[in-house]
Write an enzyme that holds these catalytic residues in place. Structure first.
Site, PDB file in Angstrom:
ATOM      1  N   ASP A 127      57.177  94.423  67.400  1.00  0.00           N
ATOM      2  CA  ASP A 127      56.999  93.065  67.911  1.00  0.00           C
ATOM      3  C   ASP A 127      56.362  93.078  69.292  1.00  0.00           C
ATOM      4  O   ASP A 127      57.025  92.878  70.324  1.00  0.00           O
ATOM      5  CB  ASP A 127      58.346  92.349  67.955  1.00  0.00           C
ATOM      6  CG  ASP A 127      58.937  92.160  66.560  1.00  0.00           C
ATOM      7  OD1 ASP A 127      58.181  92.252  65.583  1.00  0.00           O
ATOM      8  OD2 ASP A 127      60.148  91.915  66.458  1.00  0.00           O
ATOM      9  N   GLU A 164      66.621  99.777  62.408  1.00  0.00           N
ATOM     10  CA  GLU A 164      67.020 100.770  63.423  1.00  0.00           C
ATOM     11  C   GLU A 164      68.459 101.290  63.250  1.00  0.00           C
ATOM     12  O   GLU A 164      68.703 102.414  63.700  1.00  0.00           O
ATOM     13  CB  GLU A 164      66.844 100.167  64.823  1.00  0.00           C
ATOM     14  CG  GLU A 164      65.401  99.938  65.209  1.00  0.00           C
ATOM     15  CD  GLU A 164      64.772  98.759  64.479  1.00  0.00           C
ATOM     16  OE1 GLU A 164      63.570  98.814  64.171  1.00  0.00           O
ATOM     17  OE2 GLU A 164      65.501  97.788  64.188  1.00  0.00           O
ATOM     18  N   ASP A 199      61.982  96.081  57.602  1.00  0.00           N
ATOM     19  CA  ASP A 199      62.094  95.728  59.015  1.00  0.00           C
ATOM     20  C   ASP A 199      63.564  95.820  59.429  1.00  0.00           C
ATOM     21  O   ASP A 199      64.457  96.030  58.601  1.00  0.00           O
ATOM     22  CB  ASP A 199      61.571  94.292  59.188  1.00  0.00           C
ATOM     23  CG  ASP A 199      61.465  93.859  60.632  1.00  0.00           C
ATOM     24  OD1 ASP A 199      61.487  94.725  61.527  1.00  0.00           O
ATOM     25  OD2 ASP A 199      61.355  92.645  60.876  1.00  0.00           O
TER      26      ASP A 199
END
Length: 893
Positions: free
Chosen positions: A601, A430, A427
């Protein structure tokens, strides 16, 4: 995941986005572009020199005076076109990130895709010979090529059907008026519309009455892709802040062929582990091992199958990766949880973030010693703020990083001395940071944001937990916190460090003034519509140079996929010979070759419930990442019983099926409401009956690229009614999923293309066309079987794990088409080996009242086909039988 302050910022962004200013880039009509000179045709294509007309227009910098055009006919259906700077080596996506097919050197005798060049001013068209139409046409759109701005536009015609250009939460068929798709990966809580999200996939499919084609731009730089109309029709305009133009044009002409042709460039997706297609449960906010153990026990008590239990970052000590909180998630308790799961043929997965706590503990120290963290120009470690507070970020292009990452996995997840995970969840890649640019003092910022977050007090089990006899009241013992002891043990493992927690200033000097590369890598002259603002805001700064000389400005969008590759190798190392099961948040093209993707999310709203279907269709059918799903019942905000019941049924027909929500939301495990309990039992039972049907479709995609989940128009391309449908879809080749999509409704309007259709639940024939379904209970989901299909179905009723499902026999459901015939297939293997020693693949055909099975037989499944059920109008035929899956057979029904 985001802290509360950033959540509010992102939710505001969802309401007012810079992309409200979308529209074609102004001023480009004044640019004259280039002329083509020295055009040389060769056996496999052509080359040309492009010379700037006049002084150029200097829209966002100085125009490059000369360019090189290279055109290569790689296959009869695939054309490769590059525009580059012949004098200076510009960044392009590295081969080690995306290996490309070798260029053709032989003459194509009859290519279906044709390149035509106009020399003055330079423009080009790409045509499909078989249908005699232009697929890509830059006529009248000047090429602009500057150091940090490249612009190319194509004429689309009227009312085009464009799909792809993700990740996004728009309709599956993109808007083509005043719309911008920005590709710049970012942490995007609430997955807002009209915004750049976690992943970048610069590929689109265009569908017409005459066929489908694909356009793929191999470029990882930030970009705006604008869709708008002018007086002549629609345009699609690329606005890119670096790299070069590197296009692949795919002629199709069917959607499935375009998908397969695209997979031929980016790589075929991996087939997942069989167990990975089961039911998964997670939550950010499980307080301690007690919560985790109780959830597992409650699933069992409710009679709801649970294949895999997950744990978010809660298990970590102060959110430091590769640690356990010794008070709330003690090693001995975690090992017992995992042993119990494995004993019951269940599985366990833990989250790992890329950011390493900037603290004196072994994982950070080993990273410092290996030199694997991203660094400032002066050699200092680049720092951000994430969940642990101040953090360092691995440089995936450093020669030591893969070994470092593999070793950390090997240590922490050691089956004997650590936590024996079965898969990995990555997670925040990015990569995300909570620090606003310039983040000049991340230590102060971490303190201001109270990172790491505070924890609830350590507690005793409030009630007995199944599988943990020590939680019986008579056996409970006092709790002794080991947090301080743990901190001391971690700190003293570092050479020259005393028992106190040091600030680690000794490892580096204070931040110095940043060195800038050529141009402006922080704020390029053309500002893409990044909803974070600056390219360096809330992420690694874009002026950071990687160990191999690549600039973060160019490779930012590759960070998540690069982490995926390192994690794949780490999981291969710790589970030799087994398929790594990895779910990531951030992806780039080709990621499906190694990982699956969850859609981030989302929120517990009906809007997010609906647009999760578009997200699944994007990744499964366009981007070649078929292992995809949304957080069932929603991540942020509070779900409701009816929303969670509907989403539990819908999620069961996504390849990846996981209930997951956030720490500030109410608990939403499916056993908490009667309607959701019933929905979960029913939906998972159907999912498990059909699991080999899905597994076979995913195997087929791993071999050919033909999608395992797809929009209706893929199979009904001539039916214009299907082109905009993204609330119904094909699950595998034969089943249409048509969920109820409105709050508290028990009806839904659907469209079934002209064909033979049967209701999956009643097995009664239904008509095609527009219709309204009514009286749909909250624990049900409408499913329809297409005529012409044979579906192998497991007799899976009551099975609680996929290990049990694999022991169950099959029944063949035969649904004849209009010609009275049907066909289907079944693929079987051991479900987990990377290299299969033996496999079975059977093709079934129904014709003239007989079912014929032919195939290759290697895998010994130990099960049989126990019956054949043939549907036909209002009647049905049933044939009981007992036939093993070891040889061909014919049975008359």
């Amino acid at each position: 995941m985001w802290n509360e302050q950033l959540k509010s910022i992102l939710l505001a962004t969802a309401l007012l986005s810079p992309q409200a200013l979308a529209g074609l880039t102004p001023g480009t009509d004044k640019c004259k572009g280039y002329t083509a000179q020295n055009v040389l045709k060769h056996d496999s294509g052509l080359t040309a020199d492009l010379k700037l007309i006049g002084a150029g227009c200097g829209l966002y910098g100085k125009d490059l005076p000369g360019l090189r055009l290279e055109v290569n006919y790689e296959t009869d259906e695939r054309l490769h076109v590059k525009v580059l700077d012949p004098k200076n080596k510009r960044y392009e996506v590295p081969e080690f990130i995306l290996p490309r097919p070798a260029p053709s050197k032989s003459k194509r005798k009859s290519p279906d895709i044709v390149f035509n060049i106009e020399e003055n001013p330079f423009s080009f068209t790409v045509s499909r010979k078989s249908t005699g139409e232009e697929l890509f046409d830059t006529t009248g759109n000047s090429l602009i090529f500057e150091e940090q701005y490249i612009r190319l536009a194509t004429n689309l015609g009227k009312n085009p059907n464009i799909y792809g250009l993700g990740e996004h939460t728009e309709p599956f068929r993109l808007p083509t008026k005043n719309h911008t798709r920005t590709l710049w990966n970012r942490d995007s809580y609430g997955v807002p519309n009209n915004s750049n999200l976690y992943s970048s996939h610069p590929v689109y499919f265009e569908h017409r009455t005459t066929g489908t084609h694909g356009v793929f731009l191999v470029n990882s730089n930030g970009m705006d892709i604008k869709l708008d109309k002018d007086g002549k029709g629609s345009k699609l305009e690329y606005n890119i802040v670096g790299g070069l133009l590197d296009f692949y044009f795919l002629s199709g002409p069917t959607p499935q062929k375009v998908a397969a042709q695209y997979a031929g460039i980016v790589g075929l997706p991996a087939i997942p582990a069989y167990w990975g297609l089961g039911s998964h449960q997670c939550r950010y906010g499980y307080r301690d091992w007690i919560d985790v153990a109780e959830v597992i026990a409650n699933y069992s008590a409710a009679g709801i199958p649970l294949e895999t239990m997950w744990t978010d970052i809660d298990y970590m000590y102060s959110r430091w990766i590769f640690t356990l909180d010794p008070d709330r998630f003690p090693l001995e308790k975690m090992q017992k949880i995992v042993r119990n799961l494995h004993k019951n043929n269940q599985h366990y997965i833990m989250m790992i973030d890329p950011a390493v706590a900037y603290q004196p503990y072994p994982s950070f120290q080993r990273g410092v010693e290996s030199g694997i963290f991203l660094k400032e120009a002066n050699g200092d470690i680049h720092k951000g703020v994430v969940w642990p507070g101040v953090t360092a970020f691995p440089d995936w292009y450093h020669p030591n990083t893969t070994e470092y990452w593999t070793n950390e996995f090997e240590r922490f997840f050691d089956p004997k001395t650590g936590v024996d995970i079965d898969g990995s969840w990555i997670d925040m890649n990015e990569p995300a940071s909570f620090c606003e640019y310039p983040c000049s003092d991340p230590h102060v910022e971490a303190e201001r944001q109270k990172m790491p977050p505070s924890r609830l007090p350590v507690r005793q089990p409030p009630r007995p937990i199944a599988g943990f006899p020590e939680t019986q009241s008579s056996q409970r013992i006092a709790i002794n916190s080991r947090g301080s002891e743990y901190r001391y043990l971690m700190a003293r493992s570092l050479p020259g460090v005393d028992s106190g927690m040091l600030s680690l200033r000794s490892y580096e000097n204070r931040f110095s003034k940043r060195q800038m590369t050529k141009g402006n890598p922080i704020d390029p002259p053309y500002p893409i519509a990044n909803d974070m603002g600056s390219l360096s805001d809330h992420t690694v700064h874009t002026d950071i140079m990687h160990a191999n000389g690549l600039l973060e400005y160019d490779v930012h969008n590759l960070y998540g996929s690069s982490m995926s590759t390192a994690t794949y190798e780490a999981m291969r190392n710790r589970r030799p010979g087994k398929r790594p099961f990895i779910i990531t948040r951030s992806t780039f093209v080709g990621a499906g070759h190694k990982v699956g993707k969850w859609l981030g999310d989302n929120l517990s709203t009906w809007h997010h419930y609906r647009n999760s279907i578009s997200g699944i269709l994007q990744f499964a059918s366009i981007f070649q990442i078929p292992l995809v799903g949304a957080d069932v019942c929603g991540f942020g905000g509070n779900t409701t019983e009816t929303l969670c019941a509907r989403w539990t049924t819908l999620g069961a027909f996504a390849p990846f099926y996981r209930n997951h929500n956030g720490d500030t939301s109410i608990s939403q495990e499916p056993y908490r409401w009667p309607n959701v309990v019933s929905a979960a039992r029913k939906a998972i039972s159907i999912r498990y009956q059909l699991l080999d049907y899905l597994y076979t479709a995913m195997w087929r995609q791993s071999q050919t690229g033909v999608p395992s989940v797809s929009p209706l128009w893929f199979d009904y391309p001539k039916d214009k009614n299907t082109w905009g449908i993204d609330l119904q879809y094909l699950y595998g080749p034969s089943i249409v999923v048509a969920p109820v999509t409105e709050e508290n409704s028990t009806s839904v309007d659907i469209y079934l293309p002209k064909d033979i259709w049967y209701d999956f639940n009643t097995l009664k024939q239904v008509r095609s066309g527009n219709q309204t379904l009514t009286n749909i209970d909250f624990d049900e989901i409408p499913l329809f079987i297409r005529g012409g299909s044979i579906i192998p179905m497991r007799k899976a009723a009551g099975a609680m794990t996929l290990a049990e499902v694999r022991k169950r026999d099959f029944e063949l459901l035969v649904v004849p088409g209009a010609n009275g015939e049907a066909k289907g297939e079944l693929y079987l293997d051991d479900g987990e080996s990377l290299e299969q020693k033996e496999t079975t693949h059977i093709e079934f055909v129904y014709k003239n009242g007989k079912v014929t099975a032919k195939g290759r037989y290697g895998f010994k499944a130990g099960v049989k086909i126990m019956g054949v059920k043939v549907l036909g109008g209002s009647a049905r035929k049933v044939k009981n039988m007992s036939v093993g899956l070891e040889k061909d057979f014919v049975v008359e029904v």
